[in-house]
Motif scaffolding. Structure first.
Motif, PDB file in Angstrom:
ATOM      1  N   GLU A  65       0.810  -1.223   0.000  1.00 34.08           N
ATOM      2  CA  GLU A  65       0.000   0.000   0.000  1.00 34.08           C
ATOM      3  C   GLU A  65       0.842   1.271   0.000  1.00 34.08           C
ATOM      4  OE1 GLU A  65      -3.539   0.601  -0.110  1.00 34.08           O
ATOM      5  OE2 GLU A  65      -3.295  -1.427  -0.876  1.00 34.08           O
ATOM      6  N   LEU A  66       1.967   1.245   0.694  1.00 35.83           N
ATOM      7  CA  LEU A  66       2.663   2.501   0.979  1.00 35.83           C
ATOM      8  C   LEU A  66       4.009   2.690   0.301  1.00 35.83           C
ATOM      9  CD1 LEU A  66       1.850   2.543   4.786  1.00 35.83           C
ATOM     10  CD2 LEU A  66       0.670   3.778   2.960  1.00 35.83           C
ATOM     11  N   CYS A  67       4.659   1.625  -0.131  1.00 34.31           N
ATOM     12  CA  CYS A  67       6.007   1.749  -0.699  1.00 34.31           C
ATOM     13  C   CYS A  67       5.970   1.853  -2.223  1.00 34.31           C
ATOM     14  CB  CYS A  67       6.857   0.554  -0.278  1.00 34.31           C
ATOM     15  SG  CYS A  67       7.178   0.541   1.499  1.00 34.31           S
ATOM     16  N   ASN A  68       7.130   2.124  -2.795  1.00 34.13           N
ATOM     17  CA  ASN A  68       7.283   2.214  -4.252  1.00 34.13           C
ATOM     18  C   ASN A  68       6.302   3.201  -4.875  1.00 34.13           C
ATOM     19  OD1 ASN A  68       9.394   0.237  -4.434  1.00 34.13           O
ATOM     20  ND2 ASN A  68       7.824  -1.316  -4.067  1.00 34.13           N
ATOM     21  N   ASP A  69       6.209   4.371  -4.253  1.00 31.06           N
ATOM     22  CA  ASP A  69       5.302   5.425  -4.725  1.00 31.06           C
ATOM     23  C   ASP A  69       3.860   4.943  -4.826  1.00 31.06           C
ATOM     24  OD1 ASP A  69       7.372   7.337  -4.951  1.00 31.06           O
ATOM     25  OD2 ASP A  69       7.886   6.563  -6.942  1.00 31.06           O
ATOM     26  N   LYS A  70       3.500   3.976  -3.986  1.00 30.33           N
ATOM     27  CA  LYS A  70       2.136   3.430  -3.888  1.00 30.33           C
ATOM     28  C   LYS A  70       1.644   2.808  -5.201  1.00 30.33           C
ATOM     29  CE  LYS A  70       1.066   6.692  -0.249  1.00 30.33           C
ATOM     30  NZ  LYS A  70       0.193   7.717   0.244  1.00 30.33           N
ATOM     31  N   LYS A  71       2.581   2.358  -6.032  1.00 32.14           N
ATOM     32  CA  LYS A  71       2.156   1.799  -7.321  1.00 32.14           C
ATOM     33  C   LYS A  71       1.513   0.424  -7.183  1.00 32.14           C
ATOM     34  CE  LYS A  71       6.501  -0.291  -8.805  1.00 32.14           C
ATOM     35  NZ  LYS A  71       7.533  -0.274  -9.831  1.00 32.14           N
TER      36      LYS A  71
END
Length: 96
Positions: A65-71
């Motif tokens: 949900e929150l990492c990798n620019d939320k992708k």
């Protein structure tokens, strides 16, 4: 009491709709399938308040949900997409 029961049924249906949408629109490629499979939606009563929820139930769900620019996010986009429809239906149920 009837209205509380009706709200509970509607909220549970809304939670399951969020669950189905989140599972179907998850943007990641499954490796084990557990990230998608363990997404759960429903309702929970807290006193007189009924909360509709959708949740990821793996240790790594917050990272999706929150990492990798939320992708790889699927829960928040599902809530954003369906909440107007859910709130409108709740308003109709309550006569507002």
């Amino acid at each position: 009491m009837k209205s509380k029961a009706a709200i509970g049924v509607y909220a549970d249906t809304a939670g399951k709709k969020l669950e189905a949408y989140a599972k179907n629109s998850a943007p990641w490629t499954d490796r084990t399938g557990l990230g998608r499979k363990t997404i759960e939606g429903g309702n929970q009563w807290e006193g007189d308040k009924c909360h509709v929820y959708v949740a990821g139930n793996m240790d790594y769900s917050p990272y999706l949900e929150l990492c990798n620019d939320k992708k790889h996010a699927t829960l928040k986009p599902s809530v954003d997409k369906l909440s107007p429809e859910i709130l409108k239906g709740m308003g109709n149920l309550l006569g507002k």
